[in-house]
Design a protein around this motif. Sequence first.
Motif, PDB file in Angstrom:
ATOM      1  N   THR A  35       0.850  -1.196   0.000  1.00  0.00           N
ATOM      2  CA  THR A  35       0.000   0.000   0.000  1.00  0.00           C
ATOM      3  C   THR A  35       0.881   1.239   0.000  1.00  0.00           C
ATOM      4  O   THR A  35       1.655   1.465   0.938  1.00  0.00           O
ATOM      5  N   VAL A  45      -8.018   4.940   5.518  1.00  0.00           N
ATOM      6  CA  VAL A  45      -7.416   3.663   5.891  1.00  0.00           C
ATOM      7  C   VAL A  45      -8.315   2.989   6.917  1.00  0.00           C
ATOM      8  O   VAL A  45      -8.718   3.611   7.907  1.00  0.00           O
ATOM      9  N   LEU A  47      -8.680   0.277   9.887  1.00  0.00           N
ATOM     10  CA  LEU A  47      -7.814  -0.362  10.869  1.00  0.00           C
ATOM     11  C   LEU A  47      -8.583  -1.443  11.608  1.00  0.00           C
ATOM     12  O   LEU A  47      -9.486  -1.138  12.396  1.00  0.00           O
ATOM     13  N   ARG A  51      -4.470  -5.030  14.896  1.00  0.00           N
ATOM     14  CA  ARG A  51      -3.564  -5.325  13.787  1.00  0.00           C
ATOM     15  C   ARG A  51      -2.894  -4.039  13.309  1.00  0.00           C
ATOM     16  O   ARG A  51      -3.528  -2.986  13.235  1.00  0.00           O
ATOM     17  N   THR A  52      -1.630  -4.131  12.981  1.00  0.00           N
ATOM     18  CA  THR A  52      -0.865  -2.980  12.529  1.00  0.00           C
ATOM     19  C   THR A  52      -0.923  -2.893  11.004  1.00  0.00           C
ATOM     20  O   THR A  52      -0.631  -3.861  10.300  1.00  0.00           O
ATOM     21  N   ARG A  53      -1.318  -1.744  10.525  1.00  0.00           N
ATOM     22  CA  ARG A  53      -1.319  -1.475   9.083  1.00  0.00           C
ATOM     23  C   ARG A  53      -0.073  -0.672   8.740  1.00  0.00           C
ATOM     24  O   ARG A  53       0.265   0.303   9.416  1.00  0.00           O
ATOM     25  N   ARG A  54       0.599  -1.074   7.670  1.00  0.00           N
ATOM     26  CA  ARG A  54       1.804  -0.387   7.209  1.00  0.00           C
ATOM     27  C   ARG A  54       1.516   0.247   5.860  1.00  0.00           C
ATOM     28  O   ARG A  54       1.001  -0.412   4.946  1.00  0.00           O
ATOM     29  N   ARG A 141       3.089   3.346  10.244  1.00  0.00           N
ATOM     30  CA  ARG A 141       2.444   2.238  10.942  1.00  0.00           C
ATOM     31  C   ARG A 141       1.259   2.771  11.744  1.00  0.00           C
ATOM     32  O   ARG A 141       1.390   3.736  12.504  1.00  0.00           O
ATOM     33  N   LYS A 143      -2.224   1.548  14.205  1.00  0.00           N
ATOM     34  CA  LYS A 143      -2.786   0.452  14.993  1.00  0.00           C
ATOM     35  C   LYS A 143      -3.868   0.986  15.924  1.00  0.00           C
ATOM     36  O   LYS A 143      -3.723   2.048  16.523  1.00  0.00           O
TER      37      LYS A 143
END
Length: 578
Positions: A35, A45, A47, A51-54, A141, A143
Amino acid sequence: MTLYLCFCLAMALFSGPGAILALAPENEVPLHPTTWLGENKVTPVHLPKGRTRRLYFTLKKRADLMSVTVSPCAVPIEWSLAVRTLKDKPPKKPHWSSKKSMPEVWWRGSAREVRIYSYTGNDVDTYTGPVYAPASIYILRLKSNEQNTKVSAYIHEGPGPSGAFPELPSDPKVHILGVGMTSVTLSWSPSSSVVVKDGHHGSLPYHEYCVLVNHKHNYQSLCAAREGIRKERQNVQKRERREKPGKEIVWATLKDWWWQQPDALEDHASSLWDNPEDPGCVCRDVESVCTVSDLLPETQYYFDVFVVDRVNGTNAAYTGTFARTHKEARQAVTSLREGQVKWVTLSGDASSQKGEQLFRFKPRGWQQNGLLTLHTCNGTSKVKVTISSKGQVLSSEEVGHQLAQIWLHGGPSYRLQIQALVQSSSSSSISKGDSNKSKFCLKMQASSAYHRRAAPVFPATLQIKSFNKLRTCNSITIAWMGTEERSLYCVYRRQIPPDAKDIRHSSTDRCLDPEARPANERVLCKYFQELNPRRAVTTAVIGGLDPGVVYVFDVYLMRRWGLPIKYHSKMVRTRNEC
């Protein structure tokens, strides 16, 4: 060796996707597309909880400064910004395949990662700092530890404001100019981003203000407010499904939410605003003063103001405030004394506070019974009398031109509400300029009824009859109906002047008490009682009159309880010749 690798792969497949992720190193490049964040573009985004989104981005322009803005929605989030740079430039012809993507070159090369910023909270936050080497990848990052939510991210390269998010003034607080019983007036400093779009024919502005009021708390963003409204609607729908079919559901919660919704945000909020409530106050375009109306008295409200960018779909929140509306103006309640004759004047406008009056009466004695007597003085006026005790309505009735008496029983004290009834235009119209016709006048009396179980009875008729055969030059004979109760009857006479132009309207005012009349007008007083109502007729011979003169005779029934009952006036002319 081949069998051992197959065994390990089979175990990983049977263990599920979590085991596969656990086997992957931290610096392994996923097979799915990465992404990437675009510059000067607001990116929404989603979320998932825990969970961590990068998200990755690179800077192409040669600038010294950069900024990253993250706007949370309804819950606090954790976000950090890191940069990954190469220690040495990658070889022109790497030993691995040339089909590798650029992220794989960074991850597989001799790169190092540096965390340059981190933040935890639910406010819109911006990092501004220097740009690293051109050949760098930035990692954002995100979260959420509380629940699933969504955020917006924006990348800007270069000095100065990005222009994507509206700017707040130096004083970002919402101020309260005035608080009333059902309204609150707000003001705030204008935003420097608020400009009007050039054009004609009603073109819309780039920016505008939105005002939100609710009972619970202030909101940090427009997105958080939408989420709150969505949850409220879901709760109302759940309650509606639990209710019995056909029962009316009052959307009291949703009525407390209102604002002016920008057209640029309709695509994002159409599911939330299919049937918006009537706002009651609309902040149009760039106005920075707003009066919120249709509020409840003695209730605390929270007020938020958002400046909205209609083009980019972004917003910035002012520092909200709260206020408590004033108490409802309670009408004064007048206490009635025992046997007191009270004159009441009511306005013809029943909707105004002067159109009704409240009284309180507490009878004496252990029986706690009382008698309320009312007599309207206007010929065509009507009033509504409501009797209540301890918050419970005991009786309610309309009182017209006839004298009325209401029995009070069933409570230690009574609350009396006297309300004027407005006549319809078909019966008689009241002109605005005539103040006399726009007022209702009545007199009433409340007294304790000792040793009684009901209200006193009225005579069968209040007409006075005169006998023509018994009429002489200096005397007349009149008769009237009495009651089976022993009562005092008084007769009054009044002479009509010979030069009176119209003697048809010479009847005595029905609200005029006998005590208010001159003593020389009283002719006689007598007690009378007849147990048979059909035979309860008494007569009186009035002498000492002048020949050929018109007299008006009035009879009053004097009672121990309640107001005197006045019979209808009787006009008689004595004979000229005898």
